[in-house]
Design an enzyme around this catalytic site. Structure first.
Site, PDB file in Angstrom:
ATOM      1  CE  LYS A   1      -4.088   1.975   0.459  1.00 20.58           C
ATOM      2  NZ  LYS A   1      -3.603   3.153  -0.290  1.00 20.58           N
TER       3      LYS A   1
ATOM      4  CE  LYS B   1       3.740   6.654   7.200  1.00 16.55           C
ATOM      5  NZ  LYS B   1       3.504   7.624   6.115  1.00 16.55           N
TER       6      LYS B   1
ATOM      7  CE  LYS C   1       4.855   7.869  -1.205  1.00 17.45           C
ATOM      8  NZ  LYS C   1       3.920   8.102  -0.090  1.00 17.45           N
TER       9      LYS C   1
ATOM     10  CB  THR D   1      -2.500  13.038   6.261  1.00 19.92           C
ATOM     11  OG1 THR D   1      -2.619  11.916   5.388  1.00 19.92           O
ATOM     12  CG2 THR D   1      -1.078  13.097   6.787  1.00 19.92           C
TER      13      THR D   1
ATOM     14  CG  ASN E   1      -4.290  16.831   1.180  1.00 16.60           C
ATOM     15  OD1 ASN E   1      -5.207  17.397   1.745  1.00 16.60           O
ATOM     16  ND2 ASN E   1      -4.255  15.532   1.017  1.00 16.60           N
TER      17      ASN E   1
ATOM     18  CB  SER F   1      -5.742   4.639   2.435  1.00 12.08           C
ATOM     19  OG  SER F   1      -5.574   5.891   1.818  1.00 12.08           O
TER      20      SER F   1
END
Length: 428
Positions: free
Chosen positions: A79, A103, A115, A199, A230, A361
């Protein structure tokens, strides 16, 4: 460097990945992980590099470069975000994938880290070019991604529209609508309310939690937020209007602004909505970006890019809480200095501080798999519960072992990945 590694390898020689490896070595030493096991834990399972030719609006064909790195699939699918940046490298993608693994493990999510993205400035593209390039990237990734293999999400330079194009490209290929292939989608396609703010909401919650531990009243605090994208904009607004703090500093890649009397965050938001950047915002004094992070405040939030807190400025930070909303904002050399300031500076490390995005997510992915959706209140409540559990575990380990918060947080994540790897063994 392990036997067989090439110093010129684009992943292992990348400075950001080198930073991730340095951080991991500290944790591996603390956990006394054997050398062979260390290599298995840190090296990515898969790294993909693709050429992306598209026809520009002027008729010329331009070839862009895309990447995707999947760190491990020991617990579940990988992810991670998809970044559009002119400076993106496969090594940076690998480092971000590693950090995402720790994380997710710290938060108890059934994911490995991933990523990737495209080496491009999205602002240089027309909408048509952006769509064509996005769809071409997903088309090239189809052999390597899937709801149970690798689930993409937005990151720097991408948004819910890009995720919608990803979903459509994948769904057309598969012959049915598969919203669970990406998260951060529009709500109309199976996205969830509050994903964009997730976030920042998490950063705010953890800052308030740290202030509570330190017995500091939020309304009496000042804050500086580096980065007004963001995450930074949501965090700044929440600190100002939810926590009641005075936001005295704001910056983006165009300008750094400081006013000890406080900046109007809502006005800054409106300015950016019109102009795209903070440049031209009339409030505050323009300051040197290199000195911005060392200005006096109670809460410092680096919410931009990697490696902004270095050995040159770590000793000059004047904050009480360092909330790492960005990925990898603090270098290992800076960490050594921050570790010596244990009693005066409370660090909320990045793998916890910005985990709100991947947690929500995860909620979106679960809901898409079930075709059963929760309310925004339910999502926010579940987000705070997970963050509280991770925060409490980090602080508990830090106190018990007398280790810095980053070491405590990352070691918890690494331990969980290590346990999964050991339980599964090596095939064949």
């Amino acid at each position: 460097m392990a036997n067989g590694d090439s110093p010129s390898d684009p992943i292992y020689s990348d400075p950001v990945f080198q930073m991730a490896m340095q951080q991991f070595e500290v944790i591996a030493d603390h956990l006394q992980i054997p050398e062979g096991t260390r290599r298995r834990l840190i090296y990515p399972k898969r790294a993909v590099s693709v050429a992306l030719p598209i026809e520009r609006d002027n008729g010329e064909v331009h070839v862009f470069h895309g990447y995707r790195v999947q760190h491990h699939l020991s617990i579940g699918p990988t992810k991670g975000g998809t970044r559009y940046s002119p400076d993106l490298t496969i090594g940076e993608s690998a480092a971000l994938a590693v950090w995402m693994s720790w994380k997710c493990a710290l938060a108890g999510l059934p994911y490995g880290g991933a990523k990737g993205g495209i080496r491009v400035d999205p602002r240089s593209l027309s909408r048509r070019e952006l769509e064509v390039l996005s769809r071409r990237y997903m088309q090239e990734m189809i052999p390597f991604v899937g709801p149970q293999m690798d689930v993409m999400a937005p990151d720097m330079g991408t948004n819910e529209q890009v995720m919608a194009w990803f979903m459509d490209t994948y769904s057309v290929h598969m012959g049915c609508a598969l919203g669970e292939i990406v998260t951060g989608k529009p709500v109309s396609l199976g996205g969830v309310q509050g994903r964009r703010e997730a976030t920042g909401r998490g950063v705010i919650y953890l800052i308030e939690r740290a202030l509570n531990m330190l017995k500091i009243t939020p309304s009496e605090c000042t804050a500086i937020v580096q980065g007004f994208g963001n995450v930074g904009s949501v965090t700044a607004a929440g600190l100002a209007y939810k926590s009641g703090m005075k936001v005295v500093g704001l910056s983006d890649h165009t300008v750094a602004l400081y006013d000890p009397n406080g900046l109007d965050v809502a006005a800054a938001d409106r300015h950016v909505a019109v102009h795209g950047v903070l440049e031209g915002f009339e409030q505050g004094e323009r300051v040197d970006p290199n000195e911005f992070l060392t200005l006096p405040c109670d809460v410092l939030v680096p919410a931009a890019v990697e490696r902004v807190i270095t050995e040159e400025n770590a000793g000059r930070l004047k904050c009480r809480i360092l909330a790492e909303a960005a990925n990898g904002p603090t270098t290992p050399d800076a960490d050594k200095i921050l570790d010596q300031r244990w009693d005066e500076l409370f660090v909320i490390p990045d793998i916890l501080c910005n985990a709100g995005g991947v947690i929500v997510s995860y909620f979106e992915w679960v809901q898409d798999l079930q075709n059963f959706f929760w309310s925004d209140v339910e999502i926010t409540d579940r987000l705070y519960r997970i963050l509280e559990t991770a925060f409490t575990a980090m602080v508990k380990r830090s106190k018990e072992r007398r280790i810095p918060h980053r070491t405590a947080a990352v070691s918890l994540g690494v331990e969980r990945v290590l346990a999964a790897r050991q339980a599964r063994g090596i095939f064949p």
